[in-house]
Design an enzyme around this catalytic site. Sequence first.
Site, mmCIF file in Angstrom:
data_model
loop_
_atom_site.group_PDB
_atom_site.id
_atom_site.type_symbol
_atom_site.label_atom_id
_atom_site.label_comp_id
_atom_site.label_asym_id
_atom_site.label_seq_id
_atom_site.Cartn_x
_atom_site.Cartn_y
_atom_site.Cartn_z
ATOM 1 N N TYR A 274 0.814 -1.216 0.000
ATOM 2 C CA TYR A 274 0.000 0.000 0.000
ATOM 3 C C TYR A 274 0.853 1.275 0.000
ATOM 4 O O TYR A 274 0.632 2.197 -0.783
ATOM 5 C CB TYR A 274 -0.947 0.007 1.216
ATOM 6 C CG TYR A 274 -1.675 1.310 1.375
ATOM 7 C CD1 TYR A 274 -2.790 1.589 0.615
ATOM 8 C CD2 TYR A 274 -1.214 2.286 2.249
ATOM 9 C CE1 TYR A 274 -3.445 2.798 0.735
ATOM 10 C CE2 TYR A 274 -1.854 3.498 2.376
ATOM 11 C CZ TYR A 274 -2.969 3.751 1.624
ATOM 12 O OH TYR A 274 -3.600 4.960 1.731
ATOM 13 N N ASP A 309 -8.605 -3.439 -0.579
ATOM 14 C CA ASP A 309 -9.737 -2.596 -0.958
ATOM 15 C C ASP A 309 -9.283 -1.356 -1.714
ATOM 16 O O ASP A 309 -10.003 -0.837 -2.564
ATOM 17 C CB ASP A 309 -10.524 -2.182 0.287
ATOM 18 C CG ASP A 309 -9.616 -1.631 1.369
ATOM 19 O OD1 ASP A 309 -8.797 -2.412 1.907
ATOM 20 O OD2 ASP A 309 -9.706 -0.432 1.674
ATOM 21 N N LYS A 381 -11.351 -9.451 5.826
ATOM 22 C CA LYS A 381 -11.917 -8.140 6.144
ATOM 23 C C LYS A 381 -12.703 -7.614 4.956
ATOM 24 O O LYS A 381 -12.158 -7.414 3.878
ATOM 25 C CB LYS A 381 -10.792 -7.171 6.489
ATOM 26 C CG LYS A 381 -11.296 -5.768 6.715
ATOM 27 C CD LYS A 381 -10.448 -5.075 7.714
ATOM 28 C CE LYS A 381 -10.868 -3.656 7.928
ATOM 29 N NZ LYS A 381 -9.735 -2.746 7.779
#
Lengths: 530, 263
Positions: A274, A309, A381
């Site tokens: 990320y 995500d 998640k």
Amino acid sequence: MTGTQHTQQTAHLLPLDPELVRRARALAAEVGAPIVDLARRHTTVSVERATLRLAGLTGADAEGSPWVNRLVDAVRGEVGLEHGVTLPVWDALVRGEAEDLATLAQKAAAGSVRFRLPEGSDAEPARRAARTALELGIGRIDARRREREALVGELGDPERTPWIYLIVATGDIYEDIPQAQAAAREGADIIAVIRSTGQSLLDYVPEGATREGYAGTYATQENFRLMRAALDETSRELGRYVRLTNYASGLCMPEIAALAGLERLDMMLNDSMYGILFRDINPVRTFVDQRFSRQVHARAGIIINTGEDNYLTTADAVEAAHTVTTSQLLNEFFAKEAGLEDWQLGLGHAFEIDPDVKDSFRLELAHALLARQLFPDAPLKWMPPTRHMTGDVFRGYLLDAFFNLAGMLTGQGILLVGMMTEGVVTPWLSDRDLALQNVRYVRDAAGGLVEDFRPPPDGFIARRAHQVLGESVELLERILRHEHGLLDSIADGTFGLMRRPADGGRGLDGVVEKADGYTNPAAELLEGDG
Amino acid sequence: MSALMRPYGDTTGDGMVQLSFTLPMPHGKKAEGAAQQLARKMGIEPAMVVHAKPIGPSFTFFVVYGSVSHLVDLDEVKVVEREYPLLSPKETNLAIRTLLRRRMVVVGACIGTDAHTVGIDAILNIKGFAGEKGLEYYREIKVVNLGAQVSVPDLLAAARAEQADAVLVSQVVTQREAHLRNTRELATAFRQEWAEGEGPVLVVGGPRFDEAMAGELGVDRVFAKGTTPADVASYLVHALAARRGVDPTAPAPAAEELQEEPA
């Protein structure tokens, strides 16, 4: 949360070709191995600072520069970090330059200590002293883990999954606390305190309780301590253990992981790529920091949450579905290599397909089931829609209900509660209440459907899941065709939309190649070979 | 269209509106009365409290429907238009391709002693701000983010080396008007290097700036608090087009050009 219940519920949800699954994992390991090697060959200023934090060095100078930064900078300036910070530091302590670490840091900052790299028989006392200090530090993390286990044993876990995850983010820790306690009373099993915008790019961890942040609250040791204490109180009141989440990401990832372990945080956002892709942090810095931080999380019994995500907030959620799977496979490989177990892998994915796309819900189910089936023992998640929340709160509420339904149907482990006011305002009291009603309704009305939901093996959902897995395998193969594998792929934009060369990005100057005699007792203890 | 109008429920002129709100008091008859009073004071008469629900022991949530007595007078509606149209990332990319036939180069920095890269990062980082992706997300924009504590000469050199189309500067720290002093120093340096209307479009932004100060500070545009990446991207397209004397929002060329190609 143990994985076995997921396994039983979901073992035959989706028939995946076991050969393709085996191939995907083997490719992820092949892609990841050189990165692990790279991480082993380097250290960073943040890994060294985290080591000092584990040894108990806290506090900051009058300007707010933490003593760990001052001490690491002083050592680096005099003898370099190639051998690690511990040898010169504990050598100075053994030589009587200061009576403790804090005093040594102050003297070093004032320039009144000379550091040296002890050699031969001089090195042994320093090595032993450092080892003792870090055994104590790791022992503190072990104690906090046992404390959590005892509290969970005494108070209990939530009775059902998914665990309900709610966010607070006022910028002021003293405002966050009552909000977090209220959210727990309203039904949250997990509280996440969002960090201040831009903290990931600070090359130091701020100190003390903080009352000002930009769209979030700074992650500091004192803020961690205050919030955990407040939630312990609420956990007792509610008779269930309420978990606390923060972010081990950005330039201080290893230090924040260490603080999380020391202050008994329960979950940490911690993604392998990320920071590289979305924050332009140097890839080598990220991979080195990531490995150390995951070793700390493994030891501390912390569940990590990965950030897949995010891929879907920048790329199309249908076209980019396989990048999520690929990233999950890589995150799994890196996590396990660092010692994390399946129950600690909160692999991320999200409900971000454009609702105007035909069959969008069936596609979402296919992607969610693929993740569930591929990682049967991980507490996945599940992240709510953000991209297609338009400000039409009524439509948003409907979309969140479908998100909740997909989460229940596919046995997700951690459900981040979607707000109908996403992207409009920070959630109001009533937004949160409505959002929780939405979750409760779907859970009570349809939660059990996970037992009945068996998409036909030749149907749309099963075929789509298989297609995404196949595309993911192709992507991994494409990464391996690069000369320098993953690093080249990150550099040429194979992942996400960003091109991030290995010699670019923030924090590269904090990366140091280890010399032969590199010593870090914390790393040795965490590797499990010390 | 008549200049006067009322909201529309299901009959012309019925004035029906819906609203929801929370009052910090326990649920009960008194709370419903309080909600009714608030609605009445907002001009809703009669007000129907159709839903009242406790949120914990000390808050109550309401949904109210009713007819609002106020009239909307369209002649009195004044809107301040931004001087440029707001474009989507796709429209911005297309406009840049049409306008420059190459990628737009944007150099960004925090100047002076300011170490707060929050602002510049919110605009430039792909992560973005307020749900919008930053300029890095735009296929047709090349972003060079120099980070914090960049000196004006260094910024000038980078702008020259990169042949920047635009330079974005963020200033968060405002002690002793440092943001204004730094901006003037920046503008002076750029004007010595490039004549008016040439060189990079110069943009500054920060929470304490006043958007009306651009002329006084010697920059092309000032952005204040709450600016999003799309605001900046749209402005840059507008400014570069204006310098070339073209209209960036002219009808798009052939439809196939709308296809995104790999960058």
